[in-house]
Design a protein around this motif. Structure first.
Motif, PDB file in Angstrom:
ATOM      1  N   VAL A  21       1.796  30.195  -0.567  1.00  9.63           N
ATOM      2  CA  VAL A  21       2.748  31.255  -0.933  1.00  9.63           C
ATOM      3  C   VAL A  21       2.107  32.630  -0.758  1.00  9.63           C
ATOM      4  O   VAL A  21       2.735  33.551  -0.226  1.00  9.63           O
ATOM      5  CB  VAL A  21       3.255  31.049  -2.383  1.00  9.63           C
ATOM      6  N   GLY A  22       0.856  32.783  -1.184  1.00 12.04           N
ATOM      7  CA  GLY A  22       0.166  34.063  -1.034  1.00 12.04           C
ATOM      8  C   GLY A  22       0.043  34.488   0.421  1.00 12.04           C
ATOM      9  O   GLY A  22       0.241  35.664   0.753  1.00 12.04           O
ATOM     10  N   PHE A  23      -0.266  33.530   1.304  1.00 14.24           N
ATOM     11  CA  PHE A  23      -0.390  33.844   2.726  1.00 14.24           C
ATOM     12  C   PHE A  23       0.960  34.220   3.330  1.00 14.24           C
ATOM     13  O   PHE A  23       1.066  35.192   4.091  1.00 14.24           O
ATOM     14  CB  PHE A  23      -1.000  32.651   3.478  1.00 14.24           C
ATOM     15  N   ILE A  24       2.011  33.481   2.975  1.00 17.19           N
ATOM     16  CA  ILE A  24       3.346  33.794   3.495  1.00 17.19           C
ATOM     17  C   ILE A  24       3.808  35.162   3.010  1.00 17.19           C
ATOM     18  O   ILE A  24       4.361  35.964   3.781  1.00 17.19           O
ATOM     19  CB  ILE A  24       4.355  32.683   3.109  1.00 17.19           C
ATOM     20  N   LEU A  25       3.570  35.459   1.731  1.00 16.14           N
ATOM     21  CA  LEU A  25       3.928  36.782   1.212  1.00 16.14           C
ATOM     22  C   LEU A  25       3.163  37.884   1.932  1.00 16.14           C
ATOM     23  O   LEU A  25       3.728  38.933   2.251  1.00 16.14           O
ATOM     24  CB  LEU A  25       3.655  36.853  -0.289  1.00 16.14           C
ATOM     25  N   ALA A  26       1.878  37.646   2.199  1.00 17.19           N
ATOM     26  CA  ALA A  26       1.073  38.632   2.921  1.00 17.19           C
ATOM     27  C   ALA A  26       1.606  38.852   4.328  1.00 17.19           C
ATOM     28  O   ALA A  26       1.639  39.988   4.818  1.00 17.19           O
ATOM     29  CB  ALA A  26      -0.389  38.193   2.955  1.00 17.19           C
ATOM     30  N   LEU A  27       2.017  37.780   4.987  1.00 10.48           N
ATOM     31  CA  LEU A  27       2.608  37.922   6.324  1.00 10.48           C
ATOM     32  C   LEU A  27       3.884  38.750   6.271  1.00 10.48           C
ATOM     33  O   LEU A  27       4.123  39.594   7.132  1.00 10.48           O
ATOM     34  CB  LEU A  27       2.911  36.540   6.921  1.00 10.48           C
ATOM     35  N   VAL A  28       4.698  38.493   5.245  1.00 12.61           N
ATOM     36  CA  VAL A  28       5.967  39.214   5.122  1.00 12.61           C
ATOM     37  C   VAL A  28       5.734  40.704   4.880  1.00 12.61           C
ATOM     38  O   VAL A  28       6.350  41.550   5.527  1.00 12.61           O
ATOM     39  CB  VAL A  28       6.828  38.596   3.992  1.00 12.61           C
ATOM     40  N   VAL A  29       4.838  41.027   3.942  1.00 11.19           N
ATOM     41  CA  VAL A  29       4.665  42.445   3.593  1.00 11.19           C
ATOM     42  C   VAL A  29       3.791  43.208   4.580  1.00 11.19           C
ATOM     43  O   VAL A  29       3.675  44.426   4.464  1.00 11.19           O
ATOM     44  CB  VAL A  29       4.136  42.631   2.153  1.00 11.19           C
ATOM     45  N   THR A  30       3.169  42.521   5.539  1.00 10.66           N
ATOM     46  CA  THR A  30       2.442  43.239   6.596  1.00 10.66           C
ATOM     47  C   THR A  30       3.214  43.234   7.913  1.00 10.66           C
ATOM     48  O   THR A  30       2.702  43.695   8.918  1.00 10.66           O
ATOM     49  CB  THR A  30       1.040  42.612   6.834  1.00 10.66           C
ATOM     50  N   SER A  31       4.442  42.732   7.883  1.00 10.48           N
ATOM     51  CA  SER A  31       5.229  42.652   9.117  1.00 10.48           C
ATOM     52  C   SER A  31       5.955  43.949   9.437  1.00 10.48           C
ATOM     53  O   SER A  31       6.609  44.048  10.472  1.00 10.48           O
ATOM     54  CB  SER A  31       6.244  41.511   9.013  1.00 10.48           C
ATOM     55  N   GLY A  32       5.863  44.929   8.548  1.00  9.13           N
ATOM     56  CA  GLY A  32       6.524  46.209   8.799  1.00  9.13           C
ATOM     57  C   GLY A  32       7.943  46.274   8.277  1.00  9.13           C
ATOM     58  O   GLY A  32       8.721  47.127   8.715  1.00  9.13           O
ATOM     59  N   ILE A  33       8.296  45.409   7.333  1.00  8.78           N
ATOM     60  CA  ILE A  33       9.647  45.450   6.785  1.00  8.78           C
ATOM     61  C   ILE A  33       9.836  46.711   5.941  1.00  8.78           C
ATOM     62  O   ILE A  33       8.882  47.302   5.458  1.00  8.78           O
ATOM     63  CB  ILE A  33       9.958  44.196   5.936  1.00  8.78           C
ATOM     64  N   LYS A  34      11.083  47.078   5.766  1.00 11.61           N
ATOM     65  CA  LYS A  34      11.401  48.278   4.997  1.00 11.61           C
ATOM     66  C   LYS A  34      11.102  48.025   3.523  1.00 11.61           C
ATOM     67  O   LYS A  34      11.457  46.990   2.977  1.00 11.61           O
ATOM     68  CB  LYS A  34      12.883  48.595   5.184  1.00 11.61           C
ATOM     69  N   GLY A  35      10.439  48.951   2.869  1.00 13.03           N
ATOM     70  CA  GLY A  35      10.113  48.836   1.456  1.00 13.03           C
ATOM     71  C   GLY A  35       9.002  47.853   1.156  1.00 13.03           C
ATOM     72  O   GLY A  35       8.961  47.262   0.085  1.00 13.03           O
ATOM     73  N   GLN A  36       8.063  47.691   2.098  1.00 12.66           N
ATOM     74  CA  GLN A  36       7.011  46.688   1.920  1.00 12.66           C
ATOM     75  C   GLN A  36       6.090  47.010   0.735  1.00 12.66           C
ATOM     76  O   GLN A  36       5.587  46.097   0.092  1.00 12.66           O
ATOM     77  CB  GLN A  36       6.216  46.480   3.190  1.00 12.66           C
ATOM     78  N   ASN A  37       5.886  48.279   0.420  1.00 17.07           N
ATOM     79  CA  ASN A  37       5.054  48.629  -0.738  1.00 17.07           C
ATOM     80  C   ASN A  37       5.713  48.204  -2.046  1.00 17.07           C
ATOM     81  O   ASN A  37       5.039  47.776  -2.979  1.00 17.07           O
ATOM     82  CB  ASN A  37       4.751  50.129  -0.764  1.00 17.07           C
TER      83      ASN A  37
END
Length: 195
Positions: A21-37
């Protein structure tokens, strides 16, 4: 089944689930999605909450929230508390621990993923690599050290688990979730009562 075996089972499933889960979340939030912070903050928040408070919150969810949902929808296996069944109580402990730990591991995975050279990722994209190929052939091999750190950190946290175990299940039902840390406490209390 002894406390050590239960702790090993708990650690095995928690380590796998929290790292995945941690790795998947990291992939999602480093993919450049809007509001990643905002997402990073939200996913990390469970790690900030203390284990005692977290255990009591999830105790309420498993004992009352899910049972009401089960009664409302007619799903029979959700109409009783997870914490009254020995197998499901251990599963509940694994879910809560993995949920709490995954945000912490996500931050470490983010650090590893941001260290992967962007020109390498760009070259893979130009060569026609899919997202799956980029992750499995470039990102994962490049962050092997990060993965090792996360695995060892999660193993050590699992074997030191005490507060969530105490507040969520207190080792019950029938000592089915009594992990090593909690067993040491109950043994010392028992020895004190004998004196």
């Amino acid at each position: 089944m002894g406390a050590f075996v239960k702790t090993v089972i708990y650690a095995l499933f928690t380590v796998i689930l929290s790292n995945l889960v941690g790795f998947i979340l990291a992939l999602v939030v480093t993919s450049g999605i809007k509001g990643q912070n905002l997402f990073r903050t939200g996913f990390f928040t469970p790690n900030i909450i203390g284990g005692i408070i977290l255990g009591y919150i999830w105790n309420f969810i498993f004992s009352f929230g899910l049972t009401k949902f089960g009664e409302f929808t007619g799903i029979s296996w959700m109409q009783t508390s997870w914490l009254t069944n020995p197998t499901r109580a251990l599963m509940a402990l694994i879910i809560v621990s993995a949920w709490q730990m995954s945000g912490y591991l996500m931050v470490i995975y983010i650090a590893g993923l941001t260290a992967v050279p962007s020109d390498l990722l760009e070259a893979a994209r130009v060569d026609g690599a899919t997202t799956w190929q980029t992750v499995t052939k470039i990102k994962i091999p490049m962050i092997r050290g990060t993965i090792a750190i996360c695995v060892f950190l999660s193993i050590s946290r699992c074997f030191m688990s005490f507060d969530t175990n105490l507040s969520l299940t207190a080792g019950g039902p029938y000592k089915s979730t009594e992990l090593i840390g909690l067993q040491d406490l109950s043994d010392s209390i028992y020895q004190h009562e004998l004196r």
